[in-house]
Scaffold this motif. Structure first.
Motif, short mmCIF file in Angstrom:
data_model
loop_
_atom_site.label_atom_id
_atom_site.label_comp_id
_atom_site.label_asym_id
_atom_site.label_seq_id
_atom_site.Cartn_x
_atom_site.Cartn_y
_atom_site.Cartn_z
N LEU A 127 -4.11 12.35 7.77
CA LEU A 127 -3.72 10.97 7.49
C LEU A 127 -2.60 10.98 6.44
N TRP A 128 -1.96 9.84 6.24
CA TRP A 128 -0.89 9.73 5.24
C TRP A 128 -1.46 9.93 3.84
N ASP A 129 -0.76 10.70 3.02
CA ASP A 129 -1.11 10.87 1.61
C ASP A 129 -0.35 9.78 0.85
N LYS A 130 -0.95 8.60 0.80
CA LYS A 130 -0.23 7.40 0.39
C LYS A 130 0.08 7.35 -1.11
N LYS A 131 1.26 6.81 -1.42
CA LYS A 131 1.65 6.50 -2.79
C LYS A 131 1.09 5.13 -3.16
N PRO A 132 1.09 4.80 -4.45
CA PRO A 132 0.75 3.42 -4.84
C PRO A 132 1.75 2.44 -4.24
N LEU A 133 1.28 1.26 -3.87
CA LEU A 133 2.14 0.19 -3.39
C LEU A 133 2.02 -0.96 -4.38
N MET A 134 2.91 -0.96 -5.36
CA MET A 134 2.83 -1.91 -6.46
C MET A 134 3.47 -3.25 -6.06
N ILE A 135 2.65 -4.31 -6.19
CA ILE A 135 3.08 -5.63 -5.74
C ILE A 135 2.76 -6.69 -6.79
N LYS A 136 3.70 -7.63 -6.97
CA LYS A 136 3.48 -8.77 -7.84
C LYS A 136 2.84 -9.89 -7.01
N LEU A 137 1.79 -10.47 -7.53
CA LEU A 137 1.07 -11.54 -6.85
C LEU A 137 1.28 -12.86 -7.56
N THR A 138 1.62 -13.89 -6.79
CA THR A 138 1.73 -15.24 -7.34
C THR A 138 0.82 -16.15 -6.54
N PRO A 139 -0.23 -16.71 -7.17
CA PRO A 139 -1.14 -17.58 -6.42
C PRO A 139 -0.40 -18.79 -5.85
N VAL A 140 -0.77 -19.18 -4.63
CA VAL A 140 -0.15 -20.32 -3.97
C VAL A 140 -0.78 -21.61 -4.49
N GLU A 141 0.05 -22.55 -4.92
CA GLU A 141 -0.45 -23.84 -5.38
C GLU A 141 -0.85 -24.70 -4.18
N LYS A 142 -2.05 -25.28 -4.23
CA LYS A 142 -2.54 -26.07 -3.09
C LYS A 142 -2.84 -27.49 -3.53
N ILE A 192 -7.99 -9.84 6.72
CA ILE A 192 -7.57 -9.46 5.37
C ILE A 192 -6.14 -9.88 5.10
N LEU A 193 -5.21 -9.55 6.00
CA LEU A 193 -3.80 -9.86 5.75
C LEU A 193 -3.57 -11.37 5.73
N ALA A 194 -4.12 -12.09 6.68
CA ALA A 194 -3.92 -13.54 6.73
C ALA A 194 -4.49 -14.20 5.48
N SER A 195 -5.64 -13.75 5.02
CA SER A 195 -6.26 -14.33 3.83
C SER A 195 -5.41 -14.09 2.59
N VAL A 196 -4.86 -12.88 2.47
CA VAL A 196 -4.01 -12.57 1.32
C VAL A 196 -2.74 -13.43 1.34
N LEU A 197 -2.10 -13.53 2.51
CA LEU A 197 -0.85 -14.29 2.60
C LEU A 197 -1.08 -15.80 2.47
N LEU A 198 -2.25 -16.25 2.83
CA LEU A 198 -2.57 -17.67 2.67
C LEU A 198 -2.69 -18.04 1.20
N ASN A 199 -3.13 -17.10 0.39
CA ASN A 199 -3.45 -17.40 -1.01
C ASN A 199 -2.43 -16.88 -2.02
N PHE A 200 -1.53 -15.97 -1.59
CA PHE A 200 -0.59 -15.39 -2.55
C PHE A 200 0.81 -15.24 -1.95
N ASP A 201 1.81 -15.39 -2.80
CA ASP A 201 3.16 -14.92 -2.50
C ASP A 201 3.25 -13.50 -3.01
N LEU A 202 3.84 -12.62 -2.21
CA LEU A 202 3.90 -11.19 -2.56
C LEU A 202 5.34 -10.77 -2.80
#
Length: 495
Positions: free
Chosen positions: A480-495, A454-464
């Motif tokens: 378990l952790w009571d997690k907050k939202p993790l808000m991230i901007k995604l920029t698709p990688v040009e190939k 999952i992580l490798a696929s996301v990083l291969l396709n997007f800048d975070l």
């Protein structure tokens, strides 16, 4: 008047005796208890109420960390309970051959799916039988056979993220990691997805699971007070009880539905049923199947998504480490089609980031208590009386300078050869995020495969990029952790 006086006198006498008894217990716990030599806060040594307040506040792991910083490697945090942070306790309490250290029953409670219980609460013999059968579904062969299932949902994740990226709006990666892990595990456990990725929303059942963690915490506290537990059970509203029944039925009904269907799909039950009745004729009871099905859905989803979320946050807080990981991933693969479960294991820095993520932000940060067998036993080099509850404090252990240099810093290099000069003295034997010994997490390899893919696929396709300045790990813990939202901007990688 005489009768009224007599009743008042009786009540006062009962209250007085109650107060005297309570004070006697408190004084005994502090001054006469067999564990009186161990350090800890006075009130915590006197009564379990101190510990329980921390649990209800969601502050237990960090409280344990503060206690170990103050009192040292062994802390008495409740009258009959000891917490450790040194690596010797891993073998002496959790290791193979140490099965006489039983799980603390009051912590785990009863199996809501009936008897006999599933693996979490099973006794030694039952656990061994169940684990032997279920382990076939988590073997290396099974994981290779399941690769297409993993890749299908990861591909769907990437597709959905590309749609969100086109809208140029930040996304909550906690949700998207959860959507992916829940859909994968539902396919493996129930033979069908939950449709979270497709619908891009939590179903009512999944949303209820997160709130269920708080309920489990409250229940574990109430179980320690017999009178309160009786009153609590009587006071639970009928609607809440019905909701709990529906929650339990959701998992058991889906398991039954899958078992009724003959298929060779490489899901969990294909491997389990294939081996049932063989050799010694071992099998699983319906209650065990239902309970274990629910276990797979929780242990194989929320924890994996938690680790992915925490690791992503820490990487983004240190751009140099994120840049190094991105370079490794994009240097190894041209497209997602190039990634498989074998070649991805060769990415050294990715593996190091996962280990460091598990250390600095362990998915299960709390203690996993065990009870010392009758007659006592040696724990961490010292004799401890029978009946004492002992445990490794995972969060405190991993954030202790006793075990790890620069313990509060995210340093993946400590896990690879180049970092051994500076971090070679780290006590890595204390690091057991999937527990240890005969009761360790059966899905450990599956979790590693999911996290890498999952992580490798996301990083291969997007800048975070982090979309805000939230101090994300500052969260409460209810098992378990009571997690907050993790808000991230995604920029698709040009190939």
């Amino acid at each position: 008047m005489a009768i009224e006086f007599s009743v008042t006198k009786t009540i006062l006498s009962a209250v007085t005796l109650g107060v005297i008894y309570t004070i006697s217990i408190l004084l005994y716990n502090v001054f006469l208890h067999p564990l009186r030599k161990y350090p800890g806060p006075l009130l915590a040594r006197a009564t379990i109420a101190t510990m329980q307040k921390q649990q209800l506040d969601g502050a237990f792991p960090r409280w344990m960390h503060e206690l170990h910083l103050r009192y040292g490697p062994v802390v008495r945090y409740a009258p009959n309970e000891l917490s450790y942070i040194e690596s010797d306790v891993v073998k002496s309490v959790y290791g193979h051959g140490k099965s006489d250290f039983q799980k603390q029953s009051v912590f785990y409670g009863k199996d809501l799916y009936g008897s006999p219980p599933g693996m979490i609460r099973a006794n030694k013999e039952s656990h061994a039988r169940q684990r032997k059968l279920v382990s076939h579904a988590f073997s290396d062969k099974a994981l290779r056979d399941q690769e297409d299932i993993f890749k299908h949902y990861v591909g769907l994740l990437l597709s959905k993220l590309k749609e969100r990226a086109a809208e140029k709006k930040p996304v909550d990666m906690v949700k998207w990691y959860n959507f992916t892990t829940f859909d994968i595990m539902a396919d493996l456990t129930f033979g069908e997805p939950l449709g979270l990725l497709e619908g891009s929303e939590y179903t009512e059942w999944v949303a209820a699971l997160f709130g269920h963690m708080k309920t489990i915490t409250i229940s574990s506290v109430i179980r320690r007070w017999e009178l309160l537990e009786t009153l609590f059970q009587k006071m639970v509203p009928r609607k809440l009880k019905e909701k709990q029944k529906l929650h339990l039925a959701h998992s058991s009904t889906r398991v039954d539905k899958r078992l009724a269907r003959e298929t060779d799909r490489p899901d969990i039950w294909t491997y389990v049923t294939r081996h049932m009745g063989k050799d010694s004729g071992e099998s699983l009871y319906p209650s065990e199947m239902h309970s274990n099905g629910a276990l797979f859905m929780l242990a194989g989803t929320e924890t994996t998504a938690t680790e992915l979320s925490g690791m992503t946050y820490h990487l983004l807080k240190d751009p140099s480490k994120m840049a190094r990981l991105v370079k490794e991933v994009r240097g190894a693969f041209n497209s997602s089609d190039d990634i498989d479960l074998i070649n991805i294991t060769q990415l050294e820095y990715l593996n190091a980031c996962i280990e460091e993520g598990l250390r600095i932000y362990p998915p299960v940060p709390t203690n996993l208590p065990r009870q010392v067998p009758i007659g006592g036993a040696t724990v961490n080099g010292e004799w401890v009386p029978g009946g004492t509850v002992v445990s490794l404090a995972q969060y405190a252990s991993y954030h202790s300078e006793i075990n790890f240099k620069n313990a509060d810093s995210f340093i993946p290099e400590r896990w690879i050869p180049e970092g051994q000069k500076e971090y070679g003295s780290d006590h890595k034997h204390v690091f057991i995020p999937f527990s240890h010994g005969p009761r360790n997490c059966l899905g450990r390899n599956l979790a590693y495969h999911e996290m890498r893919l999952i992580l490798a696929s996301v990083l291969l396709n997007f800048d975070l990029e982090l979309a805000d300045d939230t101090v994300w790990p500052d969260q409460n813990v209810y098992i378990l952790w009571d997690k907050k939202p993790l808000m991230i901007k995604l920029t698709p990688v040009e190939k």
